[in-house]
Enzyme design. Sequence first.
Site, short mmCIF file in Angstrom:
data_model
loop_
_atom_site.label_atom_id
_atom_site.label_comp_id
_atom_site.label_asym_id
_atom_site.label_seq_id
_atom_site.Cartn_x
_atom_site.Cartn_y
_atom_site.Cartn_z
N ILE A 173 -16.22 -14.82 -10.87
CA ILE A 173 -16.44 -15.61 -12.07
C ILE A 173 -15.18 -15.65 -12.92
CG2 ILE A 173 -18.93 -15.21 -12.09
CD1 ILE A 173 -18.43 -13.20 -14.41
N CYS A 174 -15.00 -16.78 -13.58
CA CYS A 174 -13.83 -17.03 -14.43
C CYS A 174 -14.21 -16.60 -15.84
CB CYS A 174 -13.56 -18.53 -14.35
SG CYS A 174 -12.22 -19.16 -15.32
#
Lengths: 402, 166
Positions: free
Chosen positions: B115-116
């Site tokens: 995930i960013c």
Amino acid sequence: MTSMKEMESRIRELEEQLRAERQKNDQQRPIREKISQMSSEVVDSNPYSRLMALKRMGIVDNYEKIREFTVAVVGVGGVGSVTAEMLTRCGIGKLILFDYDKVELANMNRLFFQPHQAGLSKVQAAAYTLSSINPDVEMETHNYNITTVDNFQHFMDRISQGSLTGGPVDLVLSCVDNFEARMAINTACNELGQTWFESGVSENAVSGHIQLIEPGRTACFGCAPPLVVASNIDEKTLKREGVCAASLPTTMGIVAGFLVQNTLKYLLGFGQVSYYLGYNALQDFFPTMRLRPNPLCEDSHCRRQQEEWANKAPTNPAEADMAAGGDEPVVHEDNEWGISLVDESAPSEEPEGAGDVLGLVQGVKTAYSLPATTSDAKEEAGALAADADVSLEELMAQMKTI
Amino acid sequence: MVDEATKKTLSGIPLCKTKAGPRDKDLWVQRLKEEYQCLIKYVQNNKSADNDWFRLESNKEGTRWFGKCWYVHNLLKYEFDVEFDIPITYPTTAPEIALPELDGKTAKMYRGGKICLTDHFKPLWARNVPKFGIGHAMALGLGPWLAVEIPDMIEKGIVTYKEKDG
């Protein structure tokens, strides 16, 4: 049953086609034999003539020495692949490539990789292309993530034993795209006393940097929060919605060029090697500076290396200078950007943090600041994990049944 | 920087004390115990606040973590596998939490379904080494990410509701 037969004949047909395609590739592939000695003879068939000409022009004394060097390239993406290609074309002795990723079509806005390589591991695809460009370069590839416990020791071993003579590599080039991997390289190089270059391109693709790190002598990557070249973009206008990162082949190519140029200068001993070279693409602004190590660095191996350097430093005037703060006047012909080294004792613009210790040049700042002391009395008052006499196994079991 | 709800959640998660990573042998065992204690407390907090949203477990070395997280949207529960490795640089660097089944389905991810995170996460983590642990990474990283990305992906039809088998 006919369908079975049909399938079999179809397979035979496809096998034929595959053989034909392979032959086509093989015909394209072997381009030249290995060359045992670099020649400076200027003939069309000599791939080294223009490089050896650097000697005759008086730029480099000993170009052919490049064949003795081993360089490890960590991260074979937009910067690393171009870096590896440049070093291959320069005739480097040996390359060790590390990357756990695969080539994807989404990489095609960068240089080097080609659409037909999609799906191959980056190190495998790179080694294949590079050895067809220059079969004299020895290639070693590792397709794994260096930050995990399983791989890190092997990574350290290849750095310390991977050279052509079985010793430490001459230089490690960090071309990775994330903080975790940079810190892993930093950890390894601090422990081993290995000199390395850090490189990077910002997530908005319009700035980049390279940084030479000699453990104990210069700031390590963990001595301060990551440095960023100010892009002078108003944060409020910088849109991040829906994306993690942008990239440009130009910025990456430029950073790779800076990285390899300084690698060549470092290895072959010509010109002046930049300790830190920043690049702001929007203004074409290139800040340079030296970074002093942080005596309070969190990494104990960095502090150990600093002590070791301090003990041998005074014998060499350049070292004495570095120890004294590296403020020897680097006089530039002109200085229209008003670049100057910030005096350690001068009041700094940054409110706090280890960044000040380093002496940052204008136009470069730390990505964030850290509290001066790590313990915050108020927060410490918050519940700490209890030191209960429970075993790890019991806790694991409890977690499972919760 | 961090919203009030997240702040409140954070204050309920105990802090770790031992600065040790997976290469630190005995100290790592100590740290792992702290990590488990923090996570157990955090999950208990979630349950009592009727906001139970993940389960995690690890291999016996504590270097590889896996489990499930779920997100309720319009009364339907969407469940995803979570996994991550503890990097050798932990706890100086946070774990990179991944939801592999969503890899390639949203731009807010790095390869492998990692995930960013927002620009705020890393500075906040760096300022709280070694106090923040896996529980904090979940609360500050994955929790807010799910809250923003999952409704969006449901709306776009990228994520669809699956009946639980059996």
